[in-house]
Design a protein around this motif. Structure first.
Motif, PDB file in Angstrom:
ATOM      1  N   THR A  85      40.794 -15.544   3.921  1.00 27.35           N
ATOM      2  CA  THR A  85      40.023 -14.315   3.724  1.00 27.35           C
ATOM      3  C   THR A  85      39.064 -14.467   2.546  1.00 27.35           C
ATOM      4  O   THR A  85      39.216 -15.372   1.699  1.00 27.35           O
ATOM      5  CB  THR A  85      40.947 -13.123   3.447  1.00 27.35           C
ATOM      6  OG1 THR A  85      41.593 -13.324   2.175  1.00 27.35           O
ATOM      7  CG2 THR A  85      41.997 -12.978   4.538  1.00 27.35           C
ATOM      8  N   ASN A  86      38.077 -13.557   2.481  1.00 29.12           N
ATOM      9  CA  ASN A  86      37.116 -13.583   1.369  1.00 29.12           C
ATOM     10  C   ASN A  86      37.822 -13.469   0.027  1.00 29.12           C
ATOM     11  O   ASN A  86      37.467 -14.159  -0.932  1.00 29.12           O
ATOM     12  CB  ASN A  86      36.101 -12.455   1.524  1.00 29.12           C
ATOM     13  CG  ASN A  86      35.072 -12.732   2.595  1.00 29.12           C
ATOM     14  OD1 ASN A  86      35.071 -13.801   3.198  1.00 29.12           O
ATOM     15  ND2 ASN A  86      34.192 -11.785   2.839  1.00 29.12           N
ATOM     16  N   GLN A  87      38.824 -12.588  -0.045  1.00 27.40           N
ATOM     17  CA  GLN A  87      39.547 -12.396  -1.292  1.00 27.40           C
ATOM     18  C   GLN A  87      40.295 -13.672  -1.698  1.00 27.40           C
ATOM     19  O   GLN A  87      40.273 -14.080  -2.868  1.00 27.40           O
ATOM     20  CB  GLN A  87      40.534 -11.237  -1.153  1.00 27.40           C
ATOM     21  CG  GLN A  87      41.302 -10.901  -2.431  1.00 27.40           C
ATOM     22  CD  GLN A  87      40.380 -10.473  -3.561  1.00 27.40           C
ATOM     23  OE1 GLN A  87      39.494  -9.646  -3.365  1.00 27.40           O
ATOM     24  NE2 GLN A  87      40.576 -11.046  -4.741  1.00 27.40           N
ATOM     25  N   LYS A  99      34.326 -11.755  -5.075  1.00 29.57           N
ATOM     26  CA  LYS A  99      34.350 -11.539  -3.633  1.00 29.57           C
ATOM     27  C   LYS A  99      32.936 -11.311  -3.111  1.00 29.57           C
ATOM     28  O   LYS A  99      32.592 -11.751  -2.007  1.00 29.57           O
ATOM     29  CB  LYS A  99      35.234 -10.336  -3.320  1.00 29.57           C
ATOM     30  CG  LYS A  99      35.558 -10.139  -1.855  1.00 29.57           C
ATOM     31  CD  LYS A  99      36.541  -8.988  -1.692  1.00 29.57           C
ATOM     32  CE  LYS A  99      36.842  -8.721  -0.225  1.00 29.57           C
ATOM     33  NZ  LYS A  99      37.803  -7.596  -0.069  1.00 29.57           N
ATOM     34  N   ASP A 100      32.094 -10.645  -3.904  1.00 31.64           N
ATOM     35  CA  ASP A 100      30.704 -10.410  -3.505  1.00 31.64           C
ATOM     36  C   ASP A 100      29.939 -11.725  -3.365  1.00 31.64           C
ATOM     37  O   ASP A 100      29.094 -11.880  -2.478  1.00 31.64           O
ATOM     38  CB  ASP A 100      30.001  -9.499  -4.524  1.00 31.64           C
ATOM     39  CG  ASP A 100      30.481  -8.061  -4.430  1.00 31.64           C
ATOM     40  OD1 ASP A 100      31.020  -7.690  -3.371  1.00 31.64           O
ATOM     41  OD2 ASP A 100      30.325  -7.312  -5.412  1.00 31.64           O
ATOM     42  N   ARG A 120      30.751 -13.269  -0.090  1.00 33.70           N
ATOM     43  CA  ARG A 120      29.992 -12.625   0.989  1.00 33.70           C
ATOM     44  C   ARG A 120      28.571 -13.189   1.042  1.00 33.70           C
ATOM     45  O   ARG A 120      28.032 -13.433   2.125  1.00 33.70           O
ATOM     46  CB  ARG A 120      29.947 -11.113   0.766  1.00 33.70           C
ATOM     47  CG  ARG A 120      31.260 -10.387   0.983  1.00 33.70           C
ATOM     48  CD  ARG A 120      31.038  -8.904   1.155  1.00 33.70           C
ATOM     49  NE  ARG A 120      32.287  -8.166   1.169  1.00 33.70           N
ATOM     50  CZ  ARG A 120      32.815  -7.569   0.112  1.00 33.70           C
ATOM     51  NH1 ARG A 120      32.211  -7.616  -1.063  1.00 33.70           N
ATOM     52  NH2 ARG A 120      33.966  -6.901   0.213  1.00 33.70           N
ATOM     53  N   THR A 121      27.963 -13.378  -0.134  1.00 37.03           N
ATOM     54  CA  THR A 121      26.605 -13.934  -0.190  1.00 37.03           C
ATOM     55  C   THR A 121      26.574 -15.337   0.395  1.00 37.03           C
ATOM     56  O   THR A 121      25.676 -15.688   1.179  1.00 37.03           O
ATOM     57  CB  THR A 121      26.101 -13.970  -1.644  1.00 37.03           C
ATOM     58  OG1 THR A 121      26.075 -12.645  -2.164  1.00 37.03           O
ATOM     59  CG2 THR A 121      24.704 -14.569  -1.712  1.00 37.03           C
ATOM     60  N   ARG A 167      28.685 -16.596   2.567  1.00 35.16           N
ATOM     61  CA  ARG A 167      28.928 -16.520   4.010  1.00 35.16           C
ATOM     62  C   ARG A 167      27.671 -16.111   4.772  1.00 35.16           C
ATOM     63  O   ARG A 167      27.357 -16.678   5.819  1.00 35.16           O
ATOM     64  CB  ARG A 167      30.077 -15.549   4.308  1.00 35.16           C
ATOM     65  CG  ARG A 167      31.440 -16.087   3.924  1.00 35.16           C
ATOM     66  CD  ARG A 167      32.560 -15.167   4.341  1.00 35.16           C
ATOM     67  NE  ARG A 167      32.664 -15.034   5.797  1.00 35.16           N
ATOM     68  CZ  ARG A 167      33.805 -14.784   6.442  1.00 35.16           C
ATOM     69  NH1 ARG A 167      34.942 -14.676   5.755  1.00 35.16           N
ATOM     70  NH2 ARG A 167      33.830 -14.647   7.740  1.00 35.16           N
ATOM     71  N   ASN A 168      26.942 -15.162   4.220  1.00 30.30           N
ATOM     72  CA  ASN A 168      25.697 -14.737   4.869  1.00 30.30           C
ATOM     73  C   ASN A 168      24.699 -15.887   4.936  1.00 30.30           C
ATOM     74  O   ASN A 168      24.002 -16.072   5.937  1.00 30.30           O
ATOM     75  CB  ASN A 168      25.082 -13.559   4.112  1.00 30.30           C
ATOM     76  CG  ASN A 168      25.869 -12.272   4.302  1.00 30.30           C
ATOM     77  OD1 ASN A 168      26.603 -12.126   5.276  1.00 30.30           O
ATOM     78  ND2 ASN A 168      25.736 -11.353   3.366  1.00 30.30           N
ATOM     79  N   TRP A 195      25.906 -18.419   7.618  1.00 30.15           N
ATOM     80  CA  TRP A 195      25.634 -17.905   8.961  1.00 30.15           C
ATOM     81  C   TRP A 195      24.149 -18.091   9.313  1.00 30.15           C
ATOM     82  O   TRP A 195      23.820 -18.482  10.420  1.00 30.15           O
ATOM     83  CB  TRP A 195      25.995 -16.418   9.026  1.00 30.15           C
ATOM     84  CG  TRP A 195      27.309 -16.113   9.698  1.00 30.15           C
ATOM     85  CD1 TRP A 195      27.491 -15.352  10.805  1.00 30.15           C
ATOM     86  CD2 TRP A 195      28.621 -16.532   9.291  1.00 30.15           C
ATOM     87  NE1 TRP A 195      28.833 -15.271  11.119  1.00 30.15           N
ATOM     88  CE2 TRP A 195      29.551 -15.989  10.215  1.00 30.15           C
ATOM     89  CE3 TRP A 195      29.115 -17.308   8.246  1.00 30.15           C
ATOM     90  CZ2 TRP A 195      30.926 -16.202  10.117  1.00 30.15           C
ATOM     91  CZ3 TRP A 195      30.473 -17.517   8.144  1.00 30.15           C
ATOM     92  CH2 TRP A 195      31.356 -16.981   9.067  1.00 30.15           C
TER      93      TRP A 195
END
Length: 232
Positions: free
Chosen positions: A189-191, A201-202, A205-206, A208-209, A212
């Motif tokens: 997981t991200n966490q 965690k932010d 997300r960056t 991962r974006n 992708w």
């Protein structure tokens, strides 16, 4: 031999490749004797020409050819057995990872190979090791030889080619993005990734974006494909 996990098969076979390479350096005649009784397919090829320098009995039996025939065929014959996209990837990899930088590395990848020009391709898990700057040897598993893991991989891979375009996309990732990709591919997981890499965690997300977008993917399953083929 069947393996219970993909990790187990990777570790065991990389160890075998390293041991074979050590034997080659210590005693080439003994190396040739050992690999001829080896249960898995083994071949040695020229780096530039791809012609066979050596094939063991298991290799000859799988391709339903006499060993001497395989040793006498030209480069055009051997390359026609490999799927064009697999061939492009392998050529690109060898060009960009020469003996000087990869001499101690066991290179692992999947490739699509057929027994003859008029037969269908089959997936192989391949372990490649440089013997010197001019040639290398390879150890091959058909996916059926990997037992339960092979069946899962075969169902998962299907006819997906090892594309040079996908390889270049993967190489466009930063080292941190490749690290995040590896964790995502394993279902972390991200966490959990943030805690492992000691970042927010932010930030995950960056990353991962960005992954992708660079790879042009939409699913976690696609991450697994990229990590399986190109991850280290």
């Amino acid at each position: 031999m069947a393996y219970s996990t993909e990790t187990e098969s990777f570790h065991y076979n990389q160890l075998q490749v390293q041991q074979l390479q050590n034997l080659y350096v210590a005693d080439r005649n003994r190396f040739l004797e050992v690999i001829d009784f080896f249960p898995l397919m083994v071949s040695s090829n020229d780096v530039d020409g791809w012609s066979f320098r050596m094939v063991n009995q298991s290799f000859a039996e799988y391709f339903e050819r006499d060993k001497q025939f395989l040793l006498e065929v030209d480069n055009a014959y051997s390359t026609k057995l490999v799927h064009p996209e697999s061939l492009a990837y392998i050529s690109h990899f060898l060009k960009n990872h020469p003996y000087e930088s990869s001499g101690s590395q066991v290179i692992t990848y999947y490739q699509n190979v057929r027994k003859s020009r008029d037969q269908e391709y089959a997936w192989f898990l391949t372990y490649k090791k440089f013997l010197d700057k001019d040639h290398y040897f390879s150890l091959y598993h058909t996916l059926t030889e990997l037992g339960r893991t092979g069946r899962i991989l075969r169902d998962f891979l299907g006819e997906v080619p090892v594309s040079i375009t996908n390889y270049l996309r993967y190489q466009s990732l930063t080292n941190r993005e490749k690290e995040v990709l590896k964790h995502v591919a394993r279902g972390t997981t991200n966490q959990e990734i943030a805690e492992k890499l000691v970042i927010s965690k932010d930030t995950i997300r960056t990353h991962r974006n960005s992954i992708w977008k660079k790879l042009g993917i939409k699913r976690v399953q696609d991450c697994l494909i990229y990590d399986m083929f190109f991850g280290e």
